[in-house]
Motif scaffolding. Sequence first.
Motif, PDB file in Angstrom:
ATOM      1  N   THR A 176      40.068  35.373  36.079  1.00 28.33           N
ATOM      2  CA  THR A 176      39.013  35.292  37.082  1.00 28.33           C
ATOM      3  C   THR A 176      39.243  36.255  38.234  1.00 28.33           C
ATOM      4  OG1 THR A 176      40.152  33.410  38.111  1.00 28.33           O
ATOM      5  CG2 THR A 176      38.385  32.912  36.558  1.00 28.33           C
ATOM      6  N   ASP A 177      40.504  36.487  38.609  1.00 32.94           N
ATOM      7  CA  ASP A 177      40.762  37.361  39.754  1.00 32.94           C
ATOM      8  C   ASP A 177      40.668  38.842  39.409  1.00 32.94           C
ATOM      9  OD1 ASP A 177      41.058  36.288  42.334  1.00 32.94           O
ATOM     10  OD2 ASP A 177      42.993  37.250  42.594  1.00 32.94           O
ATOM     11  N   THR A 178      40.445  39.144  38.149  1.00 30.14           N
ATOM     12  CA  THR A 178      40.253  40.539  37.733  1.00 30.14           C
ATOM     13  C   THR A 178      38.877  40.746  37.106  1.00 30.14           C
ATOM     14  OG1 THR A 178      41.250  40.074  35.577  1.00 30.14           O
ATOM     15  CG2 THR A 178      42.722  40.899  37.299  1.00 30.14           C
ATOM     16  N   GLY A 179      37.994  39.748  37.252  1.00 29.09           N
ATOM     17  CA  GLY A 179      36.664  39.872  36.661  1.00 29.09           C
ATOM     18  C   GLY A 179      36.724  40.052  35.162  1.00 29.09           C
ATOM     19  N   GLY A 180      37.538  39.230  34.503  1.00 23.83           N
ATOM     20  CA  GLY A 180      37.703  39.377  33.056  1.00 23.83           C
ATOM     21  C   GLY A 180      38.473  40.627  32.700  1.00 23.83           C
ATOM     22  N   PHE A 181      39.446  40.985  33.557  1.00 28.06           N
ATOM     23  CA  PHE A 181      40.296  42.164  33.369  1.00 28.06           C
ATOM     24  C   PHE A 181      39.490  43.462  33.379  1.00 28.06           C
ATOM     25  CE2 PHE A 181      42.300  38.527  31.288  1.00 28.06           C
ATOM     26  CZ  PHE A 181      43.475  38.440  32.036  1.00 28.06           C
TER      27      PHE A 181
END
Length: 345
Positions: A176-181
């Motif tokens: 989540t903190d990478t927007g789905g990597f």
Amino acid sequence: MQINILTDKECGLIKNLIETSEKIIVCCHVNPDGDAIGSSLGMAEYIRSYGKQPLVIVPDQFPDFLKWLPGSEDIIRYDKHKSVADTAFEDADTVFCMDFNCVERVDGMSEALQASKSTKVMIDHHPNPQMDTLVTVSHPELSSTSELVFRVIWQLGSFDTMTPNMAVPIYCGMMTDTGGFTYNSNTPEIYFIISQLLMKGIDKDKIYRNVFNNYSSSRLRLIGYILYNKMQVNEEYHVAWFTITRQDMTRFMFKKGDAEGLVNMPLQIKGLKMSISLREDTEKSNLIWVSLRSVDDFPCNEVAKEFFNGGGHLNAAGGRLHCSIEEAENIVKLAIIRFADQLSR
């Protein structure tokens, strides 16, 4: 592959604190997101492997799309159970502070946290830590606090005993903190960590569906309405912004988390450098929550710091304003003028 991030002394201190503390709290920042909840639940489950019973306390409501995570049903909300939480902080031996770098980030919970005589451990990936702790694990260059939790568990020699209940929230927080990597995730170590988490039997596709395909039809209609009716695009300076008012939220039966990811969508416009979301608080008047996203080397964290009482990472930041939504839009326009040279390149 360099996974280790702790010194030998830090390893010893963290392990000793867990082993010797009887009352442990794991807490995170206000408006908890996937990384805050994921890192907290992952760390709490790791602490349970020592035979301890940590409490996870969060300042306020967290999104519905995270309530499937193992252990989430036991999370204590400070705003709903203040007396219980205050007593817990008063009695705590150790408090693990996850995904925040200063006490102001826990909002109404800050007084209880500051008054607690417990030993504090910070695990966070935001810049400029400002808390008095015994151990500060601060790495702004890494993707997420959940990634830090994996690295801590790995370095403390506990990967072999890592359970799915640790692995699932850790992966969820990283995702989540990478927007789905799709941003802040361009290092080989991240994908090594993913491979190791997969060895614990997690279903990454199901985790993705549980988070990103777990909304109401009202949320989809809200997105369509905001993008069509509310999004403003400044082609000259490659910026877009939009507002979400309480009226909008009432109309589309807004739930916590329904605006998640919406600020990223304008970045699909060719050449856009920055996107800004302005959302009225659901309860408090003249409180605007600000989210910023950018691409490449444009520093939206500097914009957040200078204009929105916030901060964050190069390409993902946030803040808040105490004003009307109309005044907030005017501040956005001032910010665009201030950073016009960098935006127009």
